[in-house]
Design an enzyme around this catalytic site. Structure first.
Site, PDB file in Angstrom:
ATOM      1  N   ASP A 152      87.332  93.932  13.279  1.00  0.00           N
ATOM      2  CA  ASP A 152      85.874  93.862  13.373  1.00  0.00           C
ATOM      3  C   ASP A 152      85.195  95.151  12.898  1.00  0.00           C
ATOM      4  OD1 ASP A 152      83.189  93.671  14.349  1.00  0.00           O
ATOM      5  OD2 ASP A 152      83.858  92.280  15.902  1.00  0.00           O
TER       6      ASP A 152
ATOM      7  N   SER B 121      80.747  91.283  11.534  1.00  0.00           N
ATOM      8  CA  SER B 121      81.160  90.442  12.657  1.00  0.00           C
ATOM      9  C   SER B 121      80.337  89.151  12.690  1.00  0.00           C
ATOM     10  CB  SER B 121      81.073  91.242  13.959  1.00  0.00           C
ATOM     11  OG  SER B 121      81.806  90.650  14.990  1.00  0.00           O
TER      12      SER B 121
END
Length: 311
Positions: free
Chosen positions: A199, A50
């Site tokens: 993510d 991320s």
């Protein structure tokens, strides 16, 4: 060559953390470089998840920590970094699509990953990440560092994938970065090789255990969304602490597995004082500079405390 003179094989793992976690991590990177006399770009392995994937993309593309810090301070001269933060997504997501992102994932798994499957499809625009990745690597599909891995999660199976690692699906650095940053409910999944990815932080805050096959001597872990001790909170911060507790427990297990294999692990994560500055919303860019300034002090203390554990 005398093995005693051999440089340790060192990995750097940077976890998820949104806008504020990235600011915290940049300060930690700056202190690591200063206190250890070590350039993080020289790590034998870079793993990012991320916001960590965003920073790993910069390091893997050859950007100095000094310049990444300058970006945070608004004084960057590297064209790809000038204005990068101004293009970031802001504090709150735009109105998402009115249907769940992955009912299959929600039915198959439990906990955070199941909840991520029930979240609606995000409608955020990740163009700012595409610009970063492509401008840093003109004419190339990947970064120049030979072992840069960006972690995302298959949105239908829940399986983690470290793009850039051996055996991973072929992806460009832009695809991998947008996938790793693809917060469910905020950004849409990224299609890569016929699969949808989101993510990587949904599955693990840092995916430290993915370094196991490389048998590194030591791994430095920067994890702003985890804490070594459980930190209580009240009000809106309770939600953040629940997620933090889950991520911290997962990271504890991954670190233990790596240490059991013989790899020395040095972990630096957020303290209660850090969290008091950051607040409950890690995307709140209004707190970014305060987070950076506080972390420049707090992570220096942390780095000095663990420096002796590093070869």
């Amino acid at each position: 060559m005398d093995s005693s003179n051999r440089q340790p094989r060192r990995g750097l793992v940077i976890g998820c953390g949104g806008t504020l976690g990235a600011a915290w991590t940049v300060a930690a990177l700056s202190n690591l470089e200063d206190e250890l006399g070590w350039d993080p770009r020289e790590a034998d392995l870079l793993i990012g998840t991320s916001a960590g994937a965003e920073l790993v993309t910069m390091l893997g593309s050859g950007i100095r920590v000094e310049e990444i810090l300058a970006m945070q301070l608004g004084t960057a001269t590297e064209p790809a970094l000038v204005g990068h933060l101004a293009d970031a997504p802001g504090r709150f997501p735009p109105l998402p699509k009115p249907w769940p992102g992955s009912p299959r994932l929600a039915a198959k798994l439990a906990g955070v990953r199941s909840a991520a499957g029930l979240l609606p499809i995000g409608s955020g625009d990740a163009a700012w990440l595409d610009r970063l990745a492509t401008q840093l690597n003109p004419g190339s599909e990947w970064v120049s560092h030979p072992a840069t891995w960006l972690v995302a999660m298959d949105y239908d199976s829940g399986r983690r994938v470290a793009f850039g690692s051996p055996g991973a699906p072929q992806a460009t650095i832009s695809q991998a970065l947008r996938a790793s940053w693809g917060i469910p409910g905020w950004f849409p999944p990224v299609d890569i090789a016929g699969r949808r990815y989101v993510d990587g932080g949904v599955a693990s805050t840092a995916s430290v255990d993915l370094a196991l096959p490389l048998h590194l001597d030591e791994v430095i872990v920067l994890a702003p969304m985890a804490s070594a001790s459980r930190i209580p909170a009240s009000g809106p911060a309770r939600i953040e602490r629940l997620l933090r507790g889950h991520m911290s427990t997962g990271l504890d297990g991954e670190v233990a597995a790596l240490e059991k294999s013989g790899t020395r692990v040095v972990r630096i994560d957020a303290t209660d004082a850090d969290l008091a500055v950051m607040g409950p919303n890690f995307m709140d860019d209004r707190r970014r500079l305060a987070t950076l300034e506080h972390s420049l002090r707090s992570t220096r203390v942390a780095v000095r405390r663990v420096a002796g554990a590093l070869a």
